[in-house]
Design an enzyme around this catalytic site. Structure first.
Site, PDB file in Angstrom:
ATOM      1  N   TYR A 111       0.834  -1.203   0.000  1.00  0.00           N
ATOM      2  CA  TYR A 111       0.000   0.000   0.000  1.00  0.00           C
ATOM      3  C   TYR A 111       0.873   1.259   0.000  1.00  0.00           C
ATOM      4  CZ  TYR A 111      -3.851   3.161   1.121  1.00  0.00           C
ATOM      5  OH  TYR A 111      -4.779   4.185   1.079  1.00  0.00           O
ATOM      6  N   LYS A 125       1.180   4.067  -2.992  1.00  0.00           N
ATOM      7  CA  LYS A 125       0.781   5.473  -2.822  1.00  0.00           C
ATOM      8  C   LYS A 125       1.972   6.420  -3.018  1.00  0.00           C
ATOM      9  CE  LYS A 125      -3.612   4.748  -2.148  1.00  0.00           C
ATOM     10  NZ  LYS A 125      -4.606   5.163  -3.167  1.00  0.00           N
TER      11      LYS A 125
END
Ligand SMILES: NC(=O)c1ccc[n+]([C@@H]2O[C@H](COP(=O)([O-])OP(=O)(O)OC[C@H]3O[C@@H](n4cnc5c(N)ncnc54)[C@H](O)[C@@H]3O)[C@@H](O)[C@H]2O)c1
Length: 268
Positions: free
Chosen positions: A172, A176
């Site tokens: 994640y 990002k």
């Protein structure tokens, strides 16, 4: 917020994507295209969005779409632009999270791949398809002061996880951080051609993403007081306002930014 044109929003079935669609409708957009992998959620969003527009000619489209499928993405983005006649604002909101128990050493390749496929590749596929269309259209003018606005604008959903490390969030966080890199390089490529590309970095928000698992939700609510100066979770509308600002005319000199909306989380 000066958003007279047509918006396309991925991840529109839930949380911040749904709230973005509602804010575009309230703020006078000519139409919104709602895209999501979840058909029932799309219908629920449509029912909430439709009554909010004051425009008689307001258009609303829905498309079931997996953003990680580039063929589907190309088709849906082109179809949307054709039906609207142009594509002014694109919001790349679809995303998933994943916790790797034990961290990077124990992360499964398939989990890493799925998160990257949706959060990064999906954002890239939509951005690519949209910029190809935007490059060919003329700029629209501001409804407020008549200044030439952009040919189009794109807002990508990064996160505070794109700026900091978060425990057990290998894929994640990487996805990002990469979304911010993609935003910066693409904004360089197209700023002078009138395509404004920015990212938004939400902190901990009250959406099904964080609240879906009751155990995680409870512990987050307990910890949030210490985690952010504001001492509370953010509401999806607080990020939607930033997204619509970055999309519209009032942000005409904001390019390649990663706007933080986190109640002060990254300030600590
Ligand atoms: N909630 C938070 O605290 C938070 C914080 C920072 C960043 N974000 C980011 O904000 C974005 C939206 O998060 P949210 O909290 O509204 O989440 P959410 O789970 O409420 O909504 C995400 C939506 O994306 C859709 N989606 C998932 N995979 C998809 C795919 N392959 N193709 C198309 N649609 C797909 C889901 O069906 C869902 O409707 C995500 O990119 C997330 O990473 C969330």
């Amino acid at each position: 917020m000066d958003v007279p044109g047509f918006a396309l929003i991925t991840g529109a079935g839930s949380g911040m994507g749904r709230e973005c669609a509602k804010t575009f409708a309230r703020d006078g957009a000519a139409g919104v295209a709602l895209l999501d992998i979840n058909a029932a959620a799309l219908e629920a969003t449509k029912a909430e969005v439709e009554p909010l527009s004051m425009r008689k000619d307001f258009k609303i489209l829905t498309h079931i779409l997996d953003v990680s499928d580039e063929v589907q993405v190309n088709h849906v983005v082109q179809d949307t632009a054709q039906q609207f006649g142009r594509l002014d604002y694109v919001v790349n909101c679809a995303g998933i999270g994943h916790k790797h128990i034990g961290g990077a050493a124990f992360a499964e390749t398939q989990d890493w791949q799925r998160v990257l496929d949706i959060n990064l590749n999906g954002t890239f596929f939509v951005l690519r398809a949209a910029t190809r269309i935007m490059l060919k259209q003329s700029p629209i003018k501001s409804t407020i002061d008549g200044r030439d606005l952009q040919r189009g604008s794109i807002v990508n959903f990064a996160s505070v996880a794109g700026l900091t490390g978060i425990p057990m969030s290998t894929a994640y966080c990487a996805s990002k951080h990469a979304v911010i890199g993609l935003t910066r390089t693409a904004s360089e490529d197209y700023a002078r051609q009138g395509i404004k590309i920015n990212a938004v970095c939400p902190g901990y928000m009250r959406t099904p993403f964080t609240m879906g698992n009751p155990e995680i939700a409870k512990s987050l609510e307990e910890r949030i007081n210490f985690m952010t100066p504001l001492g509370r979770l953010g509401e999806p509308g607080e990020v939607a306002d930033a997204v619509v600002y970055l999309s519209g005319g009032r942000s005409s000199y904001v390019v390649g930014s990663a706007m933080i909306v986190d109640g002060g989380y990254t300030e600590r």
